[in-house]
Design an enzyme around this catalytic site. Structure first.
Site, short mmCIF file in Angstrom:
data_model
loop_
_atom_site.label_atom_id
_atom_site.label_comp_id
_atom_site.label_asym_id
_atom_site.label_seq_id
_atom_site.Cartn_x
_atom_site.Cartn_y
_atom_site.Cartn_z
N ARG A 110 0.84 -1.19 0.00
CA ARG A 110 0.00 0.00 0.00
C ARG A 110 0.88 1.24 0.00
O ARG A 110 1.98 1.26 0.57
CB ARG A 110 -0.88 -0.02 1.25
CG ARG A 110 -1.91 1.10 1.35
CD ARG A 110 -2.95 1.02 0.30
NE ARG A 110 -4.15 1.81 0.63
CZ ARG A 110 -4.98 2.30 -0.26
NH1 ARG A 110 -4.76 2.12 -1.55
NH2 ARG A 110 -6.05 2.98 0.11
N THR A 383 -9.91 0.21 -9.70
CA THR A 383 -8.91 -0.69 -9.16
C THR A 383 -8.92 -1.92 -10.06
O THR A 383 -9.75 -2.02 -10.96
CB THR A 383 -9.29 -1.02 -7.70
OG1 THR A 383 -9.29 0.21 -6.94
CG2 THR A 383 -8.35 -1.99 -7.03
N ASP A 425 -7.78 8.70 0.23
CA ASP A 425 -8.26 7.59 1.05
C ASP A 425 -8.00 7.80 2.53
O ASP A 425 -8.51 7.05 3.36
CB ASP A 425 -7.61 6.28 0.60
CG ASP A 425 -8.32 5.69 -0.61
OD1 ASP A 425 -9.32 6.28 -1.05
OD2 ASP A 425 -7.88 4.64 -1.10
#
Length: 572
Positions: A110, A383, A425
């Site tokens: 990530r 995504t 996010d």
């Protein structure tokens, strides 16, 4: 792009099921143990969002690689041919299963916040969220994790040198490919944003407009970047030539990256979450994914019911109520495990699920306003996911993203790298919704070096005789898509049926049930409405890619979501 006949012959009989999904059939084998270690002679299955990426993975398998080498090939190729959804300027989460010893591991690649992150940069003068800064340009981009994650997988789990696994992507970038309709439409839809930065316009708008159908499109800058990674591993991206170009481009355009931000990035191995449900072991993503915790919590709640004996409306009612409670919980508590203490023992406890189950009425919806409030911040819709099983029973479930369509729209000059816009996010502004109308808590507040929370939920479902590798894009709907796919698989459905299934989604707030056209018949819709649910039609969502393995029949099956076909079907 054509591939040599050498590896085509070695790959035996490969079937393209849909949208880039292949499976190869071979001789029967004995049923596997719980960790699915039986060899599958002549078998390999890959389901990805793009035909070129699936073929790249199969090429690497045919050259002696395993599922993990193939995962590197697929991800790198998607960076070239599907940049609207993922790429080396973004990050990924993966669940891997090594068949030789039954080892399961979660790879956390990530993105992270740069050290100089400042929440004030994402505010308008009146204190409201500045969505342009959060979603477009260099301030919206976190430090990419995908390159480090691919290097980690190749080094610790692959059989081949990294250069061999990256070779198909480099070749496609050098020689060119025909962009598919989805990519052309994505570029056209983001044209105004792409025009704001010269390197973005030069790459994606040749001649001032999106590439036309049938045009061969090359990506020499990204090929060069991949070559440096192939030759030098992490050093080829996070240090040296590429790092200097990335930082120079970001800072020239008003961003705050430093060479130290790149040099300090590390992909991490974490312990996956596991939950048992109806005789199957589900292996899924831990934090900084919120998805695995939510899926486990939902399954723990549902384990107290026999859904198979219920009519469609009653079964859906209990699933929605479990979704509601899991979404109420998960993002209020969850964040980057390196920064936030989380009550995972509580959230994953079957006793906690028992208590939640007691609050569900058998014939009436529970208004979300009646439950203690907890807010959620979720990633975007754009995504990608791919699933792989190889001949030895190794498995890879990989979900990769740049967040919104075309990420930040910002290409770092001289690198070919399209940067993500994952900073949105984070809960950049407490109690203010992000671009998807979802709120965030302080557990997901931005801090330098911190990973933003994600809903990516790559998962494995392992039973006595059947196994599935599953995942999907779709923002907050990733969690419910994967959940529903798991339930369908356990009910005995095929990969094609699972990928094609109509979907529904509830995420606590807003208190509505999103429904895909045709998911419920008229009687079920009417019954749910009478229970107190608000059904809200929504266009089809997600791009699920599923691989299943029936170990009794020694049959592999691979399917891509028919909602977004690649436009290519093929039998060899």
């Amino acid at each position: 792009m054509s591939l040599s006949m050498n590896w085509r012959a070695a790959a035996l009989c490969l079937l393209l099921v849909a949208g880039g999904a292949f499976a190869a059939d071979g001789a029967p084998a004995k049923a596997a143990s719980g960790h699915a270690s039986t060899r599958i002679p002549g078998h390999a299955a890959i389901a990805s969002a793009n035909f070129h990426a699936t073929e790249a993975g199969l090429e690497v398998l045919a050259r002696g690689g395993n599922a993990f080498d193939a995962a590197v090939a697929v991800a790198a190729t998607l960076s070239i041919v599907e940049p609207e959804s993922s790429g080396i300027g973004g990050g990924f989460m993966a669940v891997l299963h090594r068949a030789s010893d039954g080892h399961d591991v979660f790879i956390d690649a990530r993105e992270t916040a740069p050290a100089a992150v400042d929440a004030q940069d994402y505010l308008n003068p009146d204190g409201s969220p500045d969505r342009d800064t959060a979603l477009k340009g260099p301030l919206s981009a976190g430090i990419p994790g995908e390159p480090a994650g691919l290097v980690l997988i190749a080094k610790r789990y692959g059989r081949l040198p990294l250069a061999q696994s990256l070779a198909p992507a480099i070749r496609i970038a050098r020689e060119g490919f025909e962009p598919d309709e989805r990519l052309r439409e994505a570029i056209a839809g983001m044209q105004e944003d792409l025009q704001r930065w010269p390197a973005s316009a030069a790459k994606y708008l040749p001649g001032g407009k999106p590439p036309a159908a049938g045009v061969i499109w090359k990506d020499p800058d990204q090929a060069r970047t991949l070559e440096l990674i192939a030759s030098h591993g992490d050093q080829g991206f996070y240090h040296g030539e590429t790092a200097r170009k990335l930082v120079a481009a970001v800072r020239a355009a008003g961003g705050n990256w430093t060479l130290a931000d790149l040099a300090s990035y590390r992909a991490k191995e974490r312990t996956p979450i596991t939950v048992d449900y109806r005789g199957y072991r589900i292996v899924t993503a831990p934090p900084p994914s919120s998805g695995g915790v939510a899926i486990a919590e939902i399954l723990n709640i549902l384990s107290g019911y026999d859904l198979t004996k219920m009519d469609a409306a009653t079964r859906t009612h209990y699933v929605i109520e479990a979704m509601r409670r899991a979404f109420r919980d998960h993002n209020d508590y969850l964040g980057d495990p390196d920064f936030v203490k989380m009550p995972l023992d509580m959230l994953l406890s079957p006793f906690y699920a028992d208590g939640l189950r007691q609050s569900i009425l058998p014939d009436k919806a529970t208004p979300s306003s009646m439950l203690p409030r907890a807010e959620a911040a979720e990633p975007g819709m754009h995504t990608t996911h791919f699933s792989i099983i190889d001949a030895d029973g190794n498995m890879a479930a990989v979900t990769s993203t740049v967040n919104y369509t075309m990420g930040s729209s910002f290409v770092a000059e001289g690198t070919g790298v399209l940067l993500n816009d994952e900073m949105d996010d984070f809960a950049l502004v407490p109690d203010k919704p992000n671009v998807y109308g979802l709120l965030g808590s302080k557990a997901n507040a931005p801090v330098g070096g911190k990973r933003m929370l994600s809903s990516m939920s790559p998962s494995l479902v392992i039973g006595a005789d059947r196994t599935a590798v599953i995942g999907s894009p779709g923002g907050s709907t990733i969690i419910t898509q994967v959940l529903e796919g798991i339930l369908h698989f356990i009910d005995g459905e095929s990969a094609q049926q699972i990928a094609a299934h109509k979907r529904f989604h509830h995420q606590y707030l807003p208190d509505v049930v999103n429904v895909e056209t045709g998911v419920f018949d008229a009687a079920t819709s009417d019954a749910l409405t009478k229970m107190g649910y608000t059904l809200k039609p929504r266009e089809a969502w997600g791009f699920m890619n599923v691989v299943t393995w029936d170990r009794k029949a020694n049959q592999l099956d691979a399917a891509s979501d028919p909602r977004r076909p690649s436009g290519l079907g093929k039998v060899q």
